[in-house]
Design a protein around this motif. Structure first.
Motif: not given
Ligand SMILES: C[S@@+](CC[C@H](N)C(=O)[O-])C[C@H]1O[C@@H](n2cnc3c(N)ncnc32)[C@H](O)[C@@H]1O
Length: 278
Positions: A124-133
């Motif tokens: 899973l990529e943490v796209i914004d570096g803050r939220n886990l999808d």
């Protein structure tokens, strides 16, 4: 998604890893960003062996190693190219490896394909570096090692909150932070200066192969246990703060409810939050 300065060194290292032909080449070129080992004859197998030693040691120490893990799900925040992920896929029934960099995650998948149980892995990529999808209460354990210190203080606290959100009540968080130290007066501003140079793609690519610059660029945030416990402690019980025996950290907030423990295997600048989610 606009990148923030502290994310550039990782994205640059991720691009370098994508250009390499094999995992062995990645370990020789940039493996030191994960385990500090350098050399022209390093192999991916040796690299993974360091994770194979550390994962059972940490799980044992933190009282989280059990046969029941075979039926549990773990999320690893900041998996990199899978140094520890291979061992996690042997210990846990399912593993979600999360990272800021999609290139690292592709390598992670390959690494686990060679040395772990890839049928148990999701990335899973943490796209914004803050939220886990990921859905709330969807895993049993959240683990993060040498990652939150590379985030801004705000992102580190937010990610710790995300770790707690995705772990079901009764599950466990094992989160590694770097605490404040005297050397920060030099390291933190120097890190900020060096990081600004990674924004230039050609220079950034070169810098990401230079260990001395990159080590400075990593110096992003220091988080004291009180910061985390004050912000997130209400959602936790059986809170333990683990440090190296020679690095006592004074925990003041909710002190009566926080147990302080030590283990020689912990870096003197690091500390771990081990807790059960309420
Ligand atoms: C020092 S490496 C540690 C990797 C792994 N835990 C290990 O011990 O081998 C830090 C990793 O965290 C990732 N990272 C940095 N900031 C992140 C963020 N905000 N969210 C998720 N991953 C992040 C980096 O891309 C890198 O793969």
């Amino acid at each position: 998604m606009a990148r923030r300065a502290h994310q550039f060194p990782w994205k640059s290292a991720g691009r370098v890893s994508e250009q390499m032909l094999s995992g062995d080449d990645v370990v020789r070129a940039t493996g030191w960003v994960f385990n500090n080992a350098t050399g022209d004859s390093l192999t991916l197998a040796e690299f993974v062996a360091t994770g194979d030693e550390e994962v059972p040691a940490y799980l044992e120490t933190f009282g989280a190693r059990s046969e029941a893990n075979q039926d549990r799900a773990l999320v690893e925040i900041g998996s990199g190219i899978g140094r520890m992920t291979c061992a996690f896929t042997r210990e846990f029934g399912s593993v979600i490896a999360c990272d800021l960099d999609a290139g690292f995650l592709e390598r992670c998948y390959e690494t686990v394909g060679r040395f772990g149980k890839v049928d148990r892995l999701r990335t899973l990529e943490v796209i914004d570096g803050r939220n886990l999808d990921l859905p709330t209460d969807s895993v049993d354990v959240a683990f993060s090692y040498i990652t939150l210190q590379h985030c801004s203080r705000d992102d580190a606290l937010h990610l710790a909150g995300e770790a707690i959100r995705v772990v079901r009540p009764g599950g466990t968080v094992m989160l590694n932070f770097r605490g404040p130290a005297g050397s920060d007066a030099f390291l933190v501003p120097a890190g900020r200066l060096v990081r600004s140079m990674y924004r230039m793609p050609t220079l950034g690519g070169w810098l990401s192969r230079q260990r001395s610059f990159t080590r400075l660029a990593w110096q992003v945030s220091r988080v004291h246990p009180d910061d985390v416990i004050t912000t997130l402690g209400e959602q936790l019980r059986d809170v333990q703060v683990w440090t190296n025996p020679v690095a006592h950290v004074a925990v003041s907030g909710r002190q009566a409810e926080v147990e302080q423990r030590s283990f020689e295997g912990i870096n003197r600048h690091h500390w771990w939050l081990i807790a059960t989610v309420t």
